[in-house]
Design an enzyme around this catalytic site. Structure first.
Site, PDB file in Angstrom:
ATOM      1  N   GLY A 165       0.841  -1.091  -0.049  1.00  0.00           N
ATOM      2  CA  GLY A 165       0.037   0.030  -0.018  1.00  0.00           C
ATOM      3  C   GLY A 165       0.938   1.149   0.049  1.00  0.00           C
ATOM      4  O   GLY A 165       0.212   2.446  -0.120  1.00  0.00           O
ATOM      5  N   GLU A 200      -4.001   3.846 -12.821  1.00  0.00           N
ATOM      6  CA  GLU A 200      -4.887   2.695 -13.313  1.00  0.00           C
ATOM      7  C   GLU A 200      -6.268   3.293 -12.894  1.00  0.00           C
ATOM      8  O   GLU A 200      -6.488   4.001 -12.245  1.00  0.00           O
ATOM      9  CB  GLU A 200      -4.828   1.450 -12.626  1.00  0.00           C
ATOM     10  CG  GLU A 200      -3.469   0.722 -12.912  1.00  0.00           C
ATOM     11  CD  GLU A 200      -3.567  -0.752 -12.277  1.00  0.00           C
ATOM     12  OE1 GLU A 200      -2.590  -1.632 -12.587  1.00  0.00           O
ATOM     13  OE2 GLU A 200      -4.064  -0.608 -11.206  1.00  0.00           O
ATOM     14  N   GLU A 275      -1.956 -11.978  -8.726  1.00  0.00           N
ATOM     15  CA  GLU A 275      -3.537 -11.094  -8.083  1.00  0.00           C
ATOM     16  C   GLU A 275      -4.014 -10.371  -9.117  1.00  0.00           C
ATOM     17  O   GLU A 275      -3.608  -9.662 -10.259  1.00  0.00           O
ATOM     18  CB  GLU A 275      -2.787  -9.928  -7.171  1.00  0.00           C
ATOM     19  CG  GLU A 275      -1.981 -10.472  -5.917  1.00  0.00           C
ATOM     20  CD  GLU A 275      -1.661  -9.343  -4.906  1.00  0.00           C
ATOM     21  OE1 GLU A 275      -1.262  -9.897  -3.666  1.00  0.00           O
ATOM     22  OE2 GLU A 275      -1.949  -8.256  -5.192  1.00  0.00           O
ATOM     23  N   ARG A 292       6.912 -14.651  -4.465  1.00  0.00           N
ATOM     24  CA  ARG A 292       7.331 -15.195  -3.207  1.00  0.00           C
ATOM     25  C   ARG A 292       6.194 -15.932  -2.292  1.00  0.00           C
ATOM     26  O   ARG A 292       5.029 -15.752  -3.036  1.00  0.00           O
ATOM     27  CB  ARG A 292       7.774 -14.024  -2.121  1.00  0.00           C
ATOM     28  CG  ARG A 292       6.470 -12.923  -2.148  1.00  0.00           C
ATOM     29  CD  ARG A 292       6.779 -12.056  -1.291  1.00  0.00           C
ATOM     30  NE  ARG A 292       5.983 -10.698  -1.403  1.00  0.00           N
ATOM     31  CZ  ARG A 292       4.634 -10.607  -0.913  1.00  0.00           C
ATOM     32  NH1 ARG A 292       3.949 -11.705  -0.424  1.00  0.00           N
ATOM     33  NH2 ARG A 292       3.986  -9.673  -1.185  1.00  0.00           N
ATOM     34  N   VAL A 295       1.577 -13.830   2.806  1.00  0.00           N
ATOM     35  CA  VAL A 295       0.975 -14.046   4.264  1.00  0.00           C
ATOM     36  C   VAL A 295      -0.148 -15.026   4.415  1.00  0.00           C
ATOM     37  O   VAL A 295      -0.221 -15.845   5.102  1.00  0.00           O
ATOM     38  CB  VAL A 295       0.624 -12.600   4.544  1.00  0.00           C
ATOM     39  CG1 VAL A 295      -0.076 -12.803   6.164  1.00  0.00           C
ATOM     40  CG2 VAL A 295       1.594 -11.886   4.963  1.00  0.00           C
TER      41      VAL A 295
END
Length: 451
Positions: A165, A200, A275, A292, A295
């Site tokens: 973020g 975007e 994502e 990677r 979480v």
């Protein structure tokens, strides 16, 4: 063969990696800062070494010191966890130069996907739809204002090298864009060493849905279905679930196939996540790729029965995937909530001394913890102190189990976001599966003001 791994990270992910290494008979080495001397992951490892002072540049981002310890401890490989050096292509190359296995993709792949601008171009070339926006970086406020006329507000202003973020902001007007551009660019420069910005179209009432993939060195790749991660505050996830309560089986299949196609197109290996933003009509658009472990990997493990860290280690060891797409199925439903040391109203971090910490236990409950009782949460790192994962045969069962588990979660001495999490999962809109990225703004914040 990997016999000994250094975990270049801290907190719950360091403990998580150590646990799987122990299961596989692999020796572990922890590195820690002065602020983390009493952290549980330090004692959990077979060996542990002090990195330096608390600040990340002097400890968890000190690549030279980490590599010195790796050589001294005679490890074969380095697992970066998430954050810190996990998507640092230079560090991955340094590991390779030192004859160490970096448990992740090759540095060149990481570099390609690390720049959000470059990643958008790469995905477009691979035939993956992207959110409408700029083709490259935006050089100035004047250029941004001109481009905004074509895209139309609301717009997401983003740092190309950003994450968590940082350097990201929704802007609704020319005035907001002009004000946000310089400050976000400067912030991105400070955090990532790269102030490049791009724009975007902000998709209203979209959902953040991501696909976990695994890819080996023989060209095999599978997806492990999706995670719904729409409920966020400060553009950071706080509640995640798998599978998504929104997308259809047809969209699930199409998104999974697209993610695998994208991974193969860039020659990706190891675990990664693609994502997407999904609109109200189930159209999906590439957002970014995380090269990677994430979480929220635990909820995917719960619905597939896989150990993603074990898969990472096997791939890094040169082994081919032992699973194929046809054998993978979704079993039940899993929800994860992130427990943060933060004010549940303002979302500001709330470091301090934890006097008592008691996490819920029982069937279908999984805890990934970074702290214990009598422990200092410092201001130096991300304030996440644990993850609570609850599973059920159905979504309703998982929600009910999570509610009970949160009721018995007990932390004294600091503020936590547990009151927020309770309010979210008890909200009728959440129960109904209406979990868009606007959830916190539309339902949670108004509820706080009313109460």
């Amino acid at each position: 063969m990997i016999n000994k791994v250094l975990i270049a990270n801290r907190g719950e992910i360091a403990a998580r990696v150590i646990r799987t290494c122990k299961k596989m008979g692999i020796q572990t080495v922890a590195v820690y800062s002065e602020a983390d001397q009493k952290a549980p992951f330090v004692a959990l490892a077979d060996e542990s070494y002090l990195l330096g002072p608390p600040r990340v540049n002097e400890s968890y981002l000190n690549t030279d010191k980490i590599l010195q310890i790796a050589k001294r401890a005679d490890v074969d490989a380095i697992h970066p966890g998430y954050g810190f050096l996990s998507e640092n292509a230079v560090f991955a190359q340094k590991c390779q130069d030192e004859g160490l296995i970096f448990i992740g993709p090759a540095g060149e792949i990481m570099q390609k996907m690390g720049s959000k601008i470059a990643a958008r171009k790469t995905m477009q070339q691979a035939g993956v739809p992207v959110v409408p926006g700029t083709e490259g970086g935006v050089a100035s406020v004047e250029e941004a204002l001109q481009i905004a006329k074509g895209i139309g507000y609301p717009i997401m202003l983003k740092a190309s090298a950003g994450g968590g973020g940082i350097g990201m902001q929704v802007v609704q007007s020319d005035a907001e864009l002009a004000k946000a551009f310089a400050s976000n660019s400067k912030r991105a420069e400070n955090f990532f060493g790269d102030g490049a910005m791009f724009m975007e179209k902000k998709l209203e009432h979209a959902r953040h849905v991501e696909i976990q993939i695994l890819a080996d060195n023989d060209g095999n790749a599978v997806h492990l279905f999706e995670r719904e991660c729409s409920i966020q505050r400060r553009n950071q996830k706080v509640v995640e679930e798998a599978p998504s309560p929104f997308i259809s089986e047809k969209t699930r299949k199409k998104m999974g196939e697209t993610a695998v196609k994208a991974a193969k197109a860039i020659g990706y290996t190891n675990a990664g996540t693609i994502e997407f933003l999904v609109d109200e009509n189930e159209n999906f658009y590439f957002l970014e790729m995380n090269t990677r472990i994430q979480v929220e990997h635990a909820i995917t493990e719960e619905i597939t029965g896989l150990d993603i860290v074990e898969e990472q280690l096997n791939i890094a060891n040169g082994k081919a995937l032992t699973i194929d797409q046809d054998t993978l199925t979704i079993k039940g439903h899993a929800i994860e909530v992130r427990i943060y040391a933060e004010d549940p109203v303002t979302f500001y971090p709330s470091p301090g001394h934890i006097t008592t910490m008691q996490a819920p236990t029982g069937d279908h409950i999984r805890n990934e913890l970074a702290v214990t009782s009598d422990y200092d949460v410092t201001p130096f790192y991300d304030p996440m102190i644990g993850k609570l994962i609850v599973t059920g045969e159905t979504r309703q069962e998982a929600i009910s189990g999570l509610k009970t588990a949160l009721e018995s979660y007990h932390i004294d001495g600091i503020k936590t976001n547990i009151p927020m999490l309770k309010a979210v999962i008890d909200h009728d809109q959440f129960k109904a599966g209406n979990t868009t990225t606007a959830f916190v703004q539309e339902y949670y914040l108004p509820m706080i003001k009313t109460n």
